[in-house]
Scaffold this motif. Structure first.
Motif, PDB file in Angstrom:
ATOM      1  N   HIS A  44      48.444  23.527  40.900  1.00  0.00           N
ATOM      2  CA  HIS A  44      48.967  23.638  39.531  1.00  0.00           C
ATOM      3  C   HIS A  44      47.878  23.906  38.488  1.00  0.00           C
ATOM      4  CE1 HIS A  44      50.554  22.744  35.629  1.00  0.00           C
ATOM      5  NE2 HIS A  44      49.546  21.904  35.484  1.00  0.00           N
ATOM      6  N   VAL A  46      48.122  25.301  34.060  1.00  0.00           N
ATOM      7  CA  VAL A  46      48.943  25.985  33.061  1.00  0.00           C
ATOM      8  C   VAL A  46      48.367  27.387  32.837  1.00  0.00           C
ATOM      9  CG1 VAL A  46      49.727  23.892  31.886  1.00  0.00           C
ATOM     10  CG2 VAL A  46      47.657  25.042  31.073  1.00  0.00           C
ATOM     11  N   ARG A  48      48.069  30.443  29.873  1.00  0.00           N
ATOM     12  CA  ARG A  48      48.229  30.745  28.448  1.00  0.00           C
ATOM     13  C   ARG A  48      48.043  32.228  28.154  1.00  0.00           C
ATOM     14  NH1 ARG A  48      45.125  25.807  28.359  1.00  0.00           N
ATOM     15  NH2 ARG A  48      46.394  24.080  27.602  1.00  0.00           N
ATOM     16  N   TRP A 102      49.024  31.877  22.035  1.00  0.00           N
ATOM     17  CA  TRP A 102      49.824  32.160  23.235  1.00  0.00           C
ATOM     18  C   TRP A 102      51.319  31.917  23.000  1.00  0.00           C
ATOM     19  CZ3 TRP A 102      45.343  29.315  23.022  1.00  0.00           C
ATOM     20  CH2 TRP A 102      45.449  27.937  22.921  1.00  0.00           C
ATOM     21  N   PRO A 165      53.410  24.188  28.670  1.00  0.00           N
ATOM     22  CA  PRO A 165      54.213  23.405  27.725  1.00  0.00           C
ATOM     23  C   PRO A 165      53.540  23.370  26.354  1.00  0.00           C
ATOM     24  CG  PRO A 165      53.692  22.110  29.706  1.00  0.00           C
ATOM     25  CD  PRO A 165      52.833  23.338  29.723  1.00  0.00           C
ATOM     26  N   SER A 167      53.779  20.850  23.284  1.00  0.00           N
ATOM     27  CA  SER A 167      54.297  19.719  22.506  1.00  0.00           C
ATOM     28  C   SER A 167      53.914  19.875  21.033  1.00  0.00           C
ATOM     29  CB  SER A 167      53.792  18.386  23.055  1.00  0.00           C
ATOM     30  OG  SER A 167      52.394  18.361  23.056  1.00  0.00           O
ATOM     31  N   ALA A 168      52.988  20.802  20.740  1.00  0.00           N
ATOM     32  CA  ALA A 168      52.586  21.022  19.339  1.00  0.00           C
ATOM     33  C   ALA A 168      53.763  21.433  18.455  1.00  0.00           C
ATOM     34  CB  ALA A 168      51.475  22.066  19.270  1.00  0.00           C
ATOM     35  N   ARG A 206      41.399  15.776  37.570  1.00  0.00           N
ATOM     36  CA  ARG A 206      42.104  14.625  37.009  1.00  0.00           C
ATOM     37  C   ARG A 206      41.298  13.357  37.280  1.00  0.00           C
ATOM     38  NH1 ARG A 206      45.159  18.103  35.006  1.00  0.00           N
ATOM     39  NH2 ARG A 206      47.374  18.319  35.443  1.00  0.00           N
TER      40      ARG A 206
END
Ligand SMILES: Cc1cc2nc3c(=O)[nH]c(=O)nc-3n(C[C@H](O)[C@H](O)[C@H](O)COP(=O)(O)O)c2cc1C
Length: 285
Positions: A44, A46, A48, A102, A165, A167-168, A206
């Motif tokens: 995984h 993300v 942009r 993006w 995602p 959230s902004a 992570r």
């Protein structure tokens, strides 16, 4: 002709991805079922940046149906998807968040909603009391929505699409809510940029599993030294390109994850979100 990817290759790739992610070694049995699915989850990242290539509406609809097949708390079905197909609306949302270009560039922009409106509505139609108008209604709807979002991201990754995602959008929940004509008790949880990836991207390390994977009781081990080790691992593997707010905090000699997150959360963020959610009709007691 391309060489066939064997289960042994896939197992090795998963081992490498998880080692990069967590800084420890894993052993993956090539006989295990579902290795392709595990590989996608382990790889995984993300995305942009997207190619200027459209996502077919029928494909998008298929992915939304897969995402909405996700589990739902008590089968209440309180997570919705709103596809922003009007490019003027997408640009208006993007203009609220100028440091995330993006959003405007994404071939597809979705908004995942926490929908606490249907349940009290059904109670009225069925002439039943509704003594559950409290924080749990909001929480369950937000969790359902997040699960739908995650499931969409996995479905998208399965067909080769990338996503990020956003959230902004909750920085300006009131404006987003007005643009998308969200009714009472329906609030945005996150946006999602979707498109065909323009670059491979990379794995973000992570926190080690010794920090985030607990057994039988919450582990309060050597958190400070674990985070210190993570900061150093992260700096080696994926150093931050720039330091946050050096005018306020100076330039740190060692700039790891903990310094970045401490700086990020030294600024008030979305302090008005609770007021927005309450104004939308959710009771948070
Ligand atoms: C709920 C949620 C909200 C996020 N919001 C944003 C956002 O507003 N803008 C953005 O560029 N990335 C956003 N992200 C992406 C994260 O920054 C990203 O997942 C994180 O840096 C880890 O990278 P990775 O997912 O590639 O491992 C969000 C991710 C999640 C799960």
């Amino acid at each position: 002709m391309q060489d066939r990817v064997t289960p042994e290759d896939t197992a090795k790739q998963i081992e490498a991805a998880l080692a990069e992610r967590f800084g420890e070694s894993f052993s993956v049995d090539p006989q295990l079922a579902g290795l392709d699915e595990l590989a996608r989850i382990a790889f995984h990242r993300v995305h942009r940046r997207f190619l200027p290539r459209a996502v077919e509406p029928a494909l998008l609809r298929l992915l939304c149906a897969c995402a909405l097949s996700a589990p739902s708390k008590s089968d209440l079905q309180q997570g919705d998807i709103l596809a922003v197909t009007d490019k003027a609306k997408q640009r208006a949302i993007a203009a609220l968040i100028p440091d995330m270009p993006w959003i405007a560039d994404a071939p597809v922009f979705l908004v995942f909603l926490a929908n606490g409106s249907r349940l009290p509505q059904i109670a009225r139609w069925r002439d039943k009391p509704f003594p559950n108008d409290h924080l749990d209604l909001f929480f369950n709807a937000a969790v359902d929505s997040a699960i739908v979002l995650t499931t969409f991201m996995r479905a998208a990754a399965a067909v080769g699409l990338g996503s990020c995602p956003i959230s902004a959008i909750r920085d300006r929940s009131d404006v987003v809510s007005e643009l998308l004509v969200l009714p009472e008790r329906v609030v945005p949880v996150a946006g999602l940029c979707v498109g065909w990836p323009a670059e491979a991207g990379g794995i973000t390390p992570r926190l080690g599993l010794e920090t985030t994977l607990h057994e039988d009781r919450y582990g309060t081990g050597e958190l400070a030294s674990q985070i210190d080790a993570y900061d150093r691992r992260r700096e080696r593997q994926r150093a931050y390109r720039r330091q946050r707010d050096p005018e306020r905090w100076g330039t740190a000699a060692v700039y790891g994850w903990s310094e970045d997150k401490a700086r990020q959360y030294a600024e008030p963020l979305r302090a008005d979100f609770g007021a927005f959610v309450r104004a939308k009709g959710f009771r948070l007691e």
